[in-house]
Write an enzyme that holds these catalytic residues in place. Structure first.
Site, PDB file in Angstrom:
ATOM      1  N   CYS B  84     -34.411  53.911 -22.798  1.00  0.00           N
ATOM      2  CA  CYS B  84     -33.686  53.172 -21.787  1.00  0.00           C
ATOM      3  C   CYS B  84     -35.119  52.237 -20.366  1.00  0.00           C
ATOM      4  O   CYS B  84     -35.609  53.954 -19.792  1.00  0.00           O
ATOM      5  CB  CYS B  84     -32.790  53.176 -21.135  1.00  0.00           C
ATOM      6  SG  CYS B  84     -32.330  51.892 -20.269  1.00  0.00           S
ATOM      7  N   CYS B  87     -33.776  53.376 -17.217  1.00  0.00           N
ATOM      8  CA  CYS B  87     -33.539  55.226 -16.633  1.00  0.00           C
ATOM      9  C   CYS B  87     -34.602  56.716 -17.179  1.00  0.00           C
ATOM     10  O   CYS B  87     -33.994  57.075 -17.277  1.00  0.00           O
ATOM     11  CB  CYS B  87     -31.687  55.468 -16.523  1.00  0.00           C
ATOM     12  SG  CYS B  87     -31.199  55.788 -18.733  1.00  0.00           S
ATOM     13  N   CYS B  97     -33.514  44.930 -26.465  1.00  0.00           N
ATOM     14  CA  CYS B  97     -33.398  43.234 -26.290  1.00  0.00           C
ATOM     15  C   CYS B  97     -33.466  42.267 -27.919  1.00  0.00           C
ATOM     16  O   CYS B  97     -34.422  42.757 -28.143  1.00  0.00           O
ATOM     17  CB  CYS B  97     -33.271  42.220 -24.670  1.00  0.00           C
ATOM     18  SG  CYS B  97     -33.471  40.946 -24.377  1.00  0.00           S
ATOM     19  N   CYS B 100     -36.419  40.192 -25.602  1.00  0.00           N
ATOM     20  CA  CYS B 100     -37.978  40.462 -25.211  1.00  0.00           C
ATOM     21  C   CYS B 100     -38.242  41.647 -25.674  1.00  0.00           C
ATOM     22  O   CYS B 100     -39.032  42.407 -25.756  1.00  0.00           O
ATOM     23  CB  CYS B 100     -38.099  40.970 -23.161  1.00  0.00           C
ATOM     24  SG  CYS B 100     -36.781  41.703 -23.362  1.00  0.00           S
ATOM     25  N   CYS B 105     -29.739  51.113 -22.119  1.00  0.00           N
ATOM     26  CA  CYS B 105     -28.661  52.268 -22.442  1.00  0.00           C
ATOM     27  C   CYS B 105     -27.920  51.378 -22.005  1.00  0.00           C
ATOM     28  O   CYS B 105     -28.119  50.356 -21.228  1.00  0.00           O
ATOM     29  CB  CYS B 105     -29.004  53.265 -21.890  1.00  0.00           C
ATOM     30  SG  CYS B 105     -28.456  53.536 -20.190  1.00  0.00           S
ATOM     31  N   HIS B 108     -27.060  50.404 -17.895  1.00  0.00           N
ATOM     32  CA  HIS B 108     -28.060  49.934 -17.288  1.00  0.00           C
ATOM     33  C   HIS B 108     -28.007  48.518 -18.358  1.00  0.00           C
ATOM     34  O   HIS B 108     -28.664  47.242 -17.447  1.00  0.00           O
ATOM     35  CB  HIS B 108     -29.053  50.336 -17.361  1.00  0.00           C
ATOM     36  CG  HIS B 108     -29.238  51.095 -16.100  1.00  0.00           C
ATOM     37  ND1 HIS B 108     -29.777  52.382 -17.047  1.00  0.00           N
ATOM     38  CD2 HIS B 108     -29.155  51.698 -15.301  1.00  0.00           C
ATOM     39  CE1 HIS B 108     -29.803  53.799 -16.146  1.00  0.00           C
ATOM     40  NE2 HIS B 108     -29.284  52.906 -14.883  1.00  0.00           N
ATOM     41  N   HIS B 112     -30.223  43.983 -17.636  1.00  0.00           N
ATOM     42  CA  HIS B 112     -30.986  43.631 -18.064  1.00  0.00           C
ATOM     43  C   HIS B 112     -31.654  41.282 -17.765  1.00  0.00           C
ATOM     44  O   HIS B 112     -29.841  41.200 -17.508  1.00  0.00           O
ATOM     45  CB  HIS B 112     -30.696  43.457 -19.237  1.00  0.00           C
ATOM     46  CG  HIS B 112     -32.665  43.004 -20.010  1.00  0.00           C
ATOM     47  ND1 HIS B 112     -33.437  43.340 -20.066  1.00  0.00           N
ATOM     48  CD2 HIS B 112     -32.451  42.246 -21.478  1.00  0.00           C
ATOM     49  CE1 HIS B 112     -34.664  43.576 -20.929  1.00  0.00           C
ATOM     50  NE2 HIS B 112     -33.825  42.503 -21.545  1.00  0.00           N
ATOM     51  N   HIS B 114     -31.410  39.145 -19.649  1.00  0.00           N
ATOM     52  CA  HIS B 114     -31.628  38.530 -21.003  1.00  0.00           C
ATOM     53  C   HIS B 114     -29.877  39.083 -21.286  1.00  0.00           C
ATOM     54  O   HIS B 114     -29.484  40.720 -21.308  1.00  0.00           O
ATOM     55  CB  HIS B 114     -32.184  38.565 -22.683  1.00  0.00           C
ATOM     56  CG  HIS B 114     -33.767  38.288 -21.753  1.00  0.00           C
ATOM     57  ND1 HIS B 114     -35.135  39.074 -21.739  1.00  0.00           N
ATOM     58  CD2 HIS B 114     -34.436  36.867 -21.270  1.00  0.00           C
ATOM     59  CE1 HIS B 114     -36.353  38.134 -21.850  1.00  0.00           C
ATOM     60  NE2 HIS B 114     -35.916  37.055 -21.106  1.00  0.00           N
ATOM     61  N   CYS B 220      17.297  56.693 -73.089  1.00  0.00           N
ATOM     62  CA  CYS B 220      17.094  55.835 -71.614  1.00  0.00           C
ATOM     63  C   CYS B 220      16.086  55.645 -71.453  1.00  0.00           C
ATOM     64  O   CYS B 220      15.491  54.749 -70.370  1.00  0.00           O
ATOM     65  CB  CYS B 220      17.812  57.015 -70.889  1.00  0.00           C
ATOM     66  SG  CYS B 220      17.182  58.563 -70.883  1.00  0.00           S
ATOM     67  N   HIS B 567      16.483  62.163 -67.285  1.00  0.00           N
ATOM     68  CA  HIS B 567      17.176  61.265 -67.601  1.00  0.00           C
ATOM     69  C   HIS B 567      16.351  60.085 -66.625  1.00  0.00           C
ATOM     70  O   HIS B 567      16.167  59.898 -65.365  1.00  0.00           O
ATOM     71  CB  HIS B 567      18.671  61.298 -66.757  1.00  0.00           C
ATOM     72  CG  HIS B 567      19.407  59.575 -67.558  1.00  0.00           C
ATOM     73  ND1 HIS B 567      20.017  59.043 -68.502  1.00  0.00           N
ATOM     74  CD2 HIS B 567      20.079  58.189 -66.603  1.00  0.00           C
ATOM     75  CE1 HIS B 567      20.353  58.124 -68.507  1.00  0.00           C
ATOM     76  NE2 HIS B 567      20.973  58.184 -67.349  1.00  0.00           N
TER      77      HIS B 567
END
Lengths: 136, 619
Positions: B84, B87, B97, B100, B105, B108, B112, B114, B220, B567
């Site tokens: 990420c 972090c 994304c 870009c 993650c 987060h 972002h 976008h 039957c 039967h």
């Protein structure tokens, strides 16, 4: 892993736990993502109807298992038209092979011999293994 | 809302017959269907696509790779770890994304700049603002095309191969009500006679056609199937509409009725369809005394010599044999189809030649050959997929019924090791409600019938793409549903040594109303490709209508007792009332009895039947 060192063991355990958690998360996420798609796209089956059918079947079985219920296994007295029928069908008609008068309930064994078919009537023992398997 | 059929714009061949469906549903469908609902996009997705149009995902799609039989994903290098950007954590769930290419993650993602990202491992779109997975038709279509390209040979798409001629839908025509005009009324009056019976008669309270059948000595097995067939709506309608008039048929074959003949060995007389016609006439005559199907037995034994013996037989065997007997009487003047092997260059779909019986011009199951097949014949699709490269080989086979193994839903039995719970890309197994209790259900059996099955290592298929034998997966699905679906439960297990025969008494739950859409080829294919928004049609240019997948139970053949001393009886549903037909005895029963019964053969009829335009040119 076999080292007796307590610290090592605990950090290995932690690592193992961590990996397991990640794997588990990944699997859960897979299922969640797939289910989410199925739900959003309206592809989930009509589970309500299915459950209802299951419920009705379970209910039906429970009712019949109840000893106080006389519906199950009741012997026939009369049919819906008010008729009764003997265990062996008593209608009499002519055999279309030989012309003799035959009782309905014994027509099949008669016809078997009459047409020369079946085990007992056969002169030659030509039964194939497939025929033996089919006739139970 | 119905999905537009995308396949017309993609790889679907232009030589598909252009009998477009004239039936268009404008009403919202009440029941779940095979059609996909495209969820309305969130505002962020709308905004994203607004500027870019159909090529919005262009660059992203180039990065996506499809594993054979696996799913689409953005591949990583072996040592590459997506971290990420915020972090620096390398979590299992990361999003890239689309604008870009930054990686975030799920924690987060909202931060972002976008909005639209893609779940890297699952190739699913994610809206960072909404925090939810979102769906887009263009994106999905592109993914599916990559997936199907991987499954085919050099561009020829066996998954969308043009279907055999007889599969293409004929144009539907609207139902037009008919009432006789005065001339027709006069005709009816002079050429018909009222059935016996008055208002005070007990029998008039019950539907016509309800009549016992005498047991002729362990018959039957035959009586039970005959009762089901006598009340199979399309079959009943056919014979009661005089579509096979036994007198006309016998006359055509130059047969003379001679009652003085003692021995009748004239082979031309044998027409099981005529005997069936006689059976219908007798049973629907209004007379309520039990009928003895002696002539029918006689004719059937002439047709099926190897089954002719005074012994308890198998009802299902009789069913197949009888349909075959009716089929034999094919009017040679009416055969239509060309003898055709549907082999495309490089392709692999074919009609199974082994099933072309007697008249090679008419493949069994085309439905044009006889009433038996028009009513009962469906088409099964079988896909064999190479596990190494994903190449898929497809075959179509007709079938008049579906035989199902009876095992508990939780798979506790020691079945063969070839069957595994392999989950193909996106084939999420929905847990059926009965699974926990271990009750076997008909839908559970159908689930396992259409499940991908890993073939054993001793059954490797030759993959045309890999050019070697590879381990493969096999999956069945239903390409075309018959008008009447007969499900046969394999309760009798035989081996060549009689001692190993046994009967499986386990209870099987079966619904009164059955939706077959999850088992259609279109649904199975869609599921195999991750349930993407795409026009999966299972093999032709037309997506099957939802309403043709809904079936209703009308007859159940049950077996009670032991393997050799058992039967058969039949439960029939007429006018929403259930009756039990036990040889000569016809009684009324509560539906609970039917639900709790031990089903051996279940008969379902399509809830809605349509008229099809005839192929003949008419005004």
């Amino acid at each position: 892993m076999s080292a007796p060192d307590e610290n090592n063991k605990s950090s290995h355990t932690q690592l193992a736990s961590h990996f397991f958690s990640e794997l588990l998360d990944s699997v859960i996420m897979d299922v969640a993502s797939e289910s989410h798609r199925i739900a959003r796209l309206g592809l989930d089956r009509n589970l309500d109807d299915e459950e209802e059918e299951l419920r009705l079947s379970a209910q039906a079985r429970a009712r019949l298992a109840d000893p106080s219920n006389s519906e199950a296994n009741s012997k026939y007295v009369v049919d819906i038209f008010g008729q009764t029928h003997p265990p062996v069908a008593s209608e009499i008609f002519d055999c279309m092979n030989c012309g003799r008068s035959i009782v309905a309930g014994r027509f099949a064994p008669h016809l078997e011999k009459c047409m020369g078919k079946g085990r007992k009537a056969r002169v030659k023992a030509t039964r194939s293994s497939t025929a033996a398997a089919q006739n139970r | 809302m119905k999905l537009q059929n995308l396949t017309l714009t993609t790889t679907m061949s232009s030589n598909s017959d252009h009998n477009n469906r004239s039936f268009v549903s404008n009403e919202p469908q009440q029941h779940q269907s095979t059609a996909v609902i495209v969820p309305p996009p969130c505002s962020h997705l709308v905004e994203f696509k607004a500027g870019r149009g159909a090529t919005a995902f262009g660059k992203l799609l180039e990065c996506i790779r499809v594993r054979p039989l696996g799913r689409a994903s953005v591949p990583r290098e072996p040592n590459e770890v997506f971290r990420c950007s915020a972090c620096r954590q390398a979590s299992q769930r990361v999003y890239a994304c689309v604008s870009c290419a930054a990686v975030v993650c799920d924690t987060h993602a909202p931060d972002h700049e976008h909005n639209i990202a893609i779940d890297v491992d699952r190739a699913e779109l994610f809206c960072c603002s909404c925090g939810d997975q979102v769906y887009d038709r263009d994106f999905d279509s592109a993914i599916v095309l990559s997936q199907t390209a991987a499954a085919t040979l050099g561009g020829c798409n066996s998954l969308c191969a043009p279907p055999p001629e007889n599969l293409r839908k004929r144009r539907r025509v609207d139902y037009r009500p008919w009432t006789p005009d005065s001339r027709e009324r006069a005709l009816l009056g002079t050429n018909s006679s009222l059935l016996p019976g008055n208002d005070e008669d007990l029998s008039s309270n019950f539907p016509v056609g309800l009549k016992g059948l005498n047991n002729l000595g362990n018959t039957c097995f035959m009586n039970s199937v005959l009762q089901a067939l006598l009340h199979t709506p399309p079959l009943r309608n056919y014979f009661l509409s005089d579509r096979h008039n036994r007198f006309v048929c016998q006359q055509k074959n130059g047969v003379h009725q001679n009652k003085n003949e003692r021995k009748n060995k004239n082979p031309q007389r044998l027409c099981l369809a005529c005997d069936t016609d006689a059976l219908f006439s007798a049973v629907f005559s209004g007379d309520r005394k039990p009928y003895s199907p002696a002539k029918f037995l006689y004719s059937w034994w002439q047709h099926a010599g190897n089954l002719a013996s005074y012994e308890q037989q198998d009802a299902h065997e009789f069913f197949i044999s009888m349909l075959d007997g009716i089929h034999e009487k094919v009017d040679k003047d009416e055969h239509k189809l060309h003898s055709q092997d549907y082999l495309e260059p490089g392709g692999s779909s074919r009609m199974n030649r082994g099933m072309w019986h007697k008249n090679p011009q008419l493949p069994i199951g085309s439905g044009d050959c006889c009433i038996a097949h028009r009513v009962f014949s469906g088409i099964l699709r079988s896909d064999v997929m190479c596990t190494a490269c994903g190449f898929t080989s497809t075959t179509y086979d007709p079938c008049v019924d579906i035989s199902l193994d009876l095992v508990p839903n939780h798979e506790g039995s020691a079945k063969t090791s070839t069957k595994t719970h392999h989950s193909c890309n996106g084939n999420a197994e929905s847990v059926s409600p009965g699974q926990n209790s271990g009750t076997s259900t008909l839908m559970g059996c159908l689930d396992r019938f259409t499940r991908p099955e890993r073939l054993g290592s001793d059954q490797k298929f030759f993959c045309q793409q890999c050019q070697v034998r590879q381990e493969s997966l096999k999956q069945m699905s239903i390409r075309k549903l018959p008008l009447v679906s007969c499900f046969h439960i394999k309760r009798f297990e035989h081996s060549s040594t009689r001692k190993m025969s046994r009967k499986v008494d386990r209870y099987l739950q079966f619904p009164f109303s059955l939706d077959m859409s999850p088992y259609l080829s279109s649904s199975i294919l869609r599921s195999r490709f991750g349930n993407r928004i795409f026009g999966f049609d299972g093999g032709d240019g037309n997506e099957p209508d939802e309403s043709t997948s809904e079936f209703e139970l009308f007859a159940v053949v049950t077996h009670t007792g032991k393997l050799d001393a058992g039967h058969y009886a039949t439960y029939l549903r007429l006018s929403n009332q259930w009756y039990k037909c036990d040889d000569a005895w016809v009684t009324q029963v509560n539906e609970n009895i039917v639900r709790a019964a031990q089903g051996y053969m279940m008969f379902y009829v399509q809830k809605m039947l349509y008229y099809k335009a005839t192929e003949k040119q008419s005004g």
